[in-house]
Design an enzyme around this catalytic site. Structure first.
Site: not given
Ligand SMILES: [Zn+2]
Ligand SMILES: [Zn+2]
Ligand SMILES: [Zn+2]
Lengths: 662, 662, 662
Positions: B142, B314
């Protein structure tokens, strides 16, 4: 039931002191707190002392029969002292030094500053420890005021690493307790640990919780340093500190253990205006009286911290200066607050301050006197209370001094735990959740039912209460678990209880952790809701709304309330109950009244704004609403006031002897 | 159409691994991401490596037929490494160092940290590059999470000056491009340039835009460093990074060029609650499903960044912990999200995370398992999807693996450009304007019309689309201009397009700059409006409101919509149209449906909360509303579900062969 | 009544200058301000000067008969200069250096920077002091813009200690004046005093007030340095500075004393949108015209600062770029604003800016020309005004130049005092109270009554006014007291007047302190209310609401308005009145109209959005509402426009000679 006042002789010319003392006597004041901001008057230059003003003002007060509470002046070290020890200054969460120019400019963890405090308090205690005017010593002033518990400087870091090393002994224990493997946060030694501020995103909650505990322990140690000196020189005097409203950043129970009496500073209007705990409607409705449960909540909380002994050190006497808005109190509100404090066991109510200072930060803070020395509105109300107290004693046929020994304990215990507060607020899951708010709303509901409540710590005995409420006891120790298991009264356990281990982990068996033995259930999921999404609740015990916190749990226990999908909200039977959601006032009152009946208590549904409190045979009633209300207790005779209570009205009733019973 | 999960063997005892792998298999999971936060487990002390746990966990997963995506652990360097290179820490806009204690504690521009990453990734890649369990590598984690793209430290300043020198070659070129004469901001050398933070008032927008570009390029370079190593050692494996929702601070198209697949992390409830893009009504209405276009928008955007290949790395499986409020998903929402990702071309959907960790920051973040190891709600929904996917394959008469190759492209292209986003948000003129919001609302309208959309970069080919929308392409390069000139489909150009040069100046011919050749008009003035002042729009193509951005332009083009003073709002004819204002959903849908018809597309007006997506012959339908809805596509047969869609319902239809046509 | 424009020849090619000058002439522009941001063009390298561009552009302007106002370029020192003197940078209240990259990057207290200013201004003044094109010099630009008055760096601390030593001479005087005994804040020497930022809680208000005064005095000294040089070299030229809207951080009266003319920069739309002073309704209603009293208030205020001479240096000509939202003005608004400035005595109205710059921070700020050099909307409105001014002169039978000498004074004086502003805002008691807001609302009410107002300083003569209003004159000096005692007109004294001593203490006799001689009353208590709790007011003079500030005072004076508990709100008789609360517009207008009648003024109750202003025999009328309105003055003839005023309409009337009277 005595009156007192906070007084600053150093602000006024010597000539005025006698006049002040006479005026205090006239109003009926018996206690005077002095000294707590006077360091620069005592020691204007390093090691150059001026005790004369203090000697003389003590003498004047003593001559007029006034009893003195002497404050140590350590909340306001002078500029020269700060310049000598710049590292004593706190740093805020953003890393900025919090400088000189107001007050409380020190961090509790500074060993240099503690040494200066030791020096000053010793000098003072040696000189005045056995002074006949002095009946009590106050340590420092309002620990934590202006957000001064958490500090992020070098002294704090040093203290934290030391504290951690003591607690965990080896770094692997810490890594495991905190779950540092999570984001490669493992440390190789205590010296690698930093303070939990200015991290990229939130620090580990275990890290934050331990830092909060460490900072709280610094307060305990700082206070104990002064206590130890005072015990040595000022034996026979009550040691006290003045706590604040809605302040939870240190463990008041721990500090209280070292003191004789707990006191607090009550500003009902300032706190109403300032605090998020109150709704816009409440802020409007109670603008001039404060919220009906504000004073009572703190009286009951701090009486617990004071092991049963409670004083009000600062009672608001008019508009203050520090809230966003500072309206005048309603006529009669000062009398109302004073009587209410007595009804909750306060031995003494001291007004802040004697005379409004025309200078500096608090020049718009009202006193019993105006800045020009004339009586302000509150003086008459204080005088009225003094007269009424005498009347009450005479009605009861006792000496005024005997009133203090009236029983003050309640029949319901509500557990308030500072560690739980820190823990649950670190990760609220819903921004709308706050531990303190939830405890307050539970307390409010109990009190709206006319119940007399004690707020107790998680260490306090509770066997003798008919009913015990744990609003949200996140960590339940083995010791507490076993005491709960043997408790015979009616027990209500609230949401989030047992949801964390000591080191801020989820218990292996899921919440309520160790309480699952008492209340066989498992919290599987938490639905943390925004304010705009309350959910319906209904069932055998009533209906209403839940909000903010909504546990999804499975259990075989009887379901008394359920949500709209049929999942349990309130369950239990016999003496033990579990509530899995924060519910609204309507549901709270309905449920608590059922529980109270099970506990053989007789709840009232009181009119809006009316609150009552019992002390032994006496029932006190108060009207916080802006309109007259009627309240008449069953089988009781009025001693002061009566069934009709005007706005701000006060009544005292005595229960009739129940001759026929038994 | 595969399922996956994020797994942290280092958090659990060795004994549990086999059991976990078996449970994954049972649910139908085939992919497992591991490793991305494990640096301190691998290298607890400098140069002391522990690979055993990783060797073994890879072995266990491999034995159970699970395919591994291995993350480089560079998002969480250990404390000892940070202490060794303190300058690797980022500084925030206020100049504060962003310290250790959570994650992402580095600035992309730090050459020291890049060297450490090179060392670690090389070690890992050498060891596991050809491991049979590993099918993919994820670089870091991320990028940009917790606002970590822009950093204001010394390393960043050095990188910026170097970047500027490369771009402009001589300082006069920079002064001219930025218009530094404006406030005597001229520099004499690149070494005089500072970062654009902490200026007295806003810095030059050209300065800010170049800094944003430079920081974005640091991310590209940082990622490429890892990619280059992995290409060398891990050939044959898909390289991937996991992007985030509503995150625009670096150019994902540029990063994506170096990777094989794009993936993203989708948390529909957290983002609904957290983001300003949504109204209070939307936040309430979609509390438990997320907004109907949240997932789809990002699927279509990142599929573009992945050059057609998309994974969900995710997927939210239950309540998360990081939004202001964290409610439970609706029953069926996890299945809905998973199917929807497939319908937008996702090859794989991986849930975050396998088992809820009972410790550290994310202890309240749900997983497929609860902290006690039992199945949480989402496990059953994931298992259901796995079963349904097999059913779908069998209905279609193909192998499950063949489903991945179903066509995924849409028929309408919407251009999303990171550089335009930075540029327009630097000077929004109306606080109510945000580039991303406007693109999202355009996308929403297209999707409410049942159209299948591709979100493309400004460099992407678009000749083959029937319709092309430029929401707000501020800088239009010569290359793009010429491609637009030769485009044969229906083109809609939105407000602010062509309004800036490459260096953030107004074009000489005024906006729309180079687009004026295609769409002869001149924007003379901009009326930038507050939320409280929408304006009426009406005309041949409908009526409704405009808001936030309102261009006053002159043109000879036919006027299709005008404002209440008669000035043009939407103009054009044939294949080319210009919209000068941000308009509301009603106007957008009315206009886009007309354009879609011109483009020979057949728009639906879908019921509230219903969304559809086509892949070749398949039509997928989803119900985000809280009530049942009916949707039946014309000439299609149901494979899964049917016309009646319960809340969170999913249906898959197959178009009938259109035998008679042609 | 002249027009001007702000022009930046350095932004445009030399070839364009002649064309620009011609276009200015054509529109009717006579004044051109140049130079104020050009330091880096003049001195790109230390001591290397380029005067040629300035020589030449002055020559071009001069050739076209344009009169130049030359700005000293000290608001934008170049980067090399800042690098040479890093200590010249200001620090914000949080202690952060405010860096280079925009403008105003200096603190007024920096002696190093003052020396650089002395050098630059001397060079410029030597060269151009007697240039025939130049009629005026502007010092620097917009003192204080971007919050640059208060600075917290080393230079500021040095200046403050010096300033305090000068004022108090010995430290005990300071300690006494500030009441430092209060929290042991006593200092032993001036070198112990710190700046009042980053204190633990609020600093002493006396400390804060003195710091504000000191910072204001730095501005005065900084400006005077430039004035002294200009007086020496540029004799015969008007010296001017351009002030800003709603800006009170320095004493404009003091700065104005050293100058010949006051000017200000008027952006009616930007300020409407940006300022908290306006309600949401006002922001909506006047989005495209600005609030009806915005321009007038400042014209009347700054005309006072200019000792009767007023210019508008920057007049908004279209959308600006710096407010939260930047809408287009209504058609006619630029003409309206220009005429209104003339009606309040402005000699000259200069538009900002000539041509919209296509680069840098203000690229979205409209000019009279668009970025492409074509006329923008405002050019035609400016030209219309130029034509109308000539027509007006001819109607009056005078030369255009003679119009400037029309009388501009009003008949009502409203006292506005910067020191009072600082003092009352330091401790507002109710967050809803702001000195400026209250003054503005009083001014608005007077103007809604059609009265012509002068806004005067506390030092200004007021004997000749028929009516005098002191909205909130916190400190009333002995000199002002004695002038008020001998004042013969109608006097209204507002709440908080006389409430502080010079050193920020409550006066010994309580408020209104020295005014109690004039108005025998004592303010005993202040009820500072939140917005949500207005209180009813009624009495002989009307009814309505009070809000925010509510004094509880005792007096024998006749009560004209009282609150709902019967306590006085407005009292007085004959020529002297005291108002103890902030009251709403309805009560204000009712009371002020009564007072105006007592003062032999003839108040109008004007239609919504209509405002008027008198200059001698002329009556100007303006319509700020969005609908047409009727206004016809009694006994007057129209010169421009008439009774019916369209939205943005302007009318000029001439009073008929009152032949029969006398
Ligand atoms: Zn206090
Ligand atoms: Zn994540
Ligand atoms: Zn300006």
């Amino acid at each position: 039931m005595k009156l007192g006042v906070c007084y600053y002789p150093e602000h006024w010319p010597r000539e005025r002191w006698v006049q002040d003392a006479q005026a205090m006597q006239k109003i009926g004041i018996e206690y005077v707190r002095i000294g707590e901001f006077s360091w620069s008057t005592i020691e204007a230059e390093p090691e150059v002392f001026n005790w004369r003003w203090l000697d003389e003002s003590l003498a004047v007060l003593h001559e007029h029969g006034l009893k003195v509470i002497l404050g140590t002046p350590t909340a306001t070290p002078p500029k020269w002292l700060v310049d000598k020890h710049p590292s004593m200054l706190a740093k805020d969460e953003q890393g900025r030094v919090r400088g000189f120019g107001s007050r409380r400019h020190y961090t509790f963890a500074s060993l240099e500053y503690r040494e200066e405090c030791r020096r000053m308090v010793t000098m003072m205690a040696e000189r005045y420890g056995q002074h006949p005017a002095i009946v009590s010593w106050q340590t420092d002033n309002e620990f934590g005021c202006h957000d001064t518990i958490l500090s992020y400087g070098d002294a704090d870091l040093r203290a934290f690493r030391f504290w951690l090393a003591e607690k965990y002994q080896n770094i692997d224990a810490l890594n495991k307790a905190w779950g540092n493997v999570f984001w490669s946060m493992d440390y190789r030694s205590f010296d690698e640990v930093e303070l939990p501020n200015l991290t990229v995103t939130e620090a580990n909650p275990s890290h934050r919780l331990d830092f909060q505990r460490c900072c709280s322990d610094q307060v305990v140690a700082y206070n104990r340093l002064q206590v130890d000196i005072l015990r040595q020189y000022a034996s026979g005097r009550d040691l006290v500190h003045n706590y604040m409203g809605f302040f939870t950043a240190f463990d008041h129970h721990k500090v209280g253990e070292d003191l004789d009496v707990a006191s607090w500073d009550t500003y009902p209007l300032g706190f109403l205006d300032q605090e998020d705990i109150y709704t816009a409607t409440e802020k409007h409705e109670y603008l001039r009286t404060g919220h009906p449960d504000f004073g009572a909540f703190h009286h009951d909380l701090y009486r617990g911290c004071g092991k049963g002994r409670l004083w009000i050190m600062e009672q608001q006497p008019g508009p203050v200066n520090w809230a966003p808005h500072n309206p005048s109190p309603a006529d009669g509100a000062v009398r109302l607050w004073t009587w209410e404090a007595f009804s909750h066991g306060a031995e003494m109510v001291s007004y802040f301050r004697w005379r409004q200072a025309p200078f500096a930060q608090e020049q718009m803070h009202a006193g019993l006197l105006r800045p020009n020395g004339e009586y302000a509105e509150a003086a008459a109300e204080a005088e009225q209370v003094a007269t009424e107290v005498k009347r009450l004693a005479s009605e009861l046929g006792v000496d005024v001094d005997a009133l203090v020994s009236l029983p003050s304990a309640g029949s319901v215990a509500l557990m308030f735990d500072y560690d739980a507060c820190w823990s649950l607020d670190i990760q609220p899951q819903s921004k709308a959740y706050r531990y303190l708010f939830w405890c307050y709303r539970m307390y409010e509901a109990l009190r709206e039912l006319g119940l007399s409540v004690d707020i107790i710590s998680s260490k306090a005995e509770f066997d003798h209460y008919q009913m015990l409420v744990l609003p949200a006891q996140s960590y339940v120790s083995p010791e507490l678990t076993s005491r709960l298991e043997s408790y015979k009264g009616v027990l209500l356990v609230g949401p989030r209880s047992g949801s964390k281990t000591e080191s801020y982990q989820i218990p292996e068996n899921l919440p309520p952790g160790p309480l699952a033995k008492l209340l066989p259930l498992t919290v599987e999921r938490v639905d943390a809701l925004p304010e705009h999404m309350p959910l319906h609740v209904n069932g055998l015990w009533g209906e209403g709304m839940l909000k903010h916190w909504h546990e999804q749990f499975k259990t075989e226990l009887p379901v008394l309330l359920q949500d709209s999908t049929g999942d349990p909200v309130l369950v239990g039977s016999g003496q033990r109950y579990y509530l899995g959601s924060c519910v609204d006032n309507k549901v709270l009152k309905a449920s608590l009244s059922r529980l109270a009946e099970k506990a053989n208590l007789a709840p009232y549904f009181l009119p809006k704004g009316i609150r009552i409190r019992q002390r032994g045979d006496l029932i006190f009633a108060f009207n916080y609403s802006s309109i007259p209300q009627i309240f008449r207790p069953t089988k009781a005779l009025p001693l002061i006031g009566g069934a009709k209570l005007a706005s701000c009205g006060v009544a005292v009733w005595k229960k009739e002897q129940e001759k026929n019973k038994k």
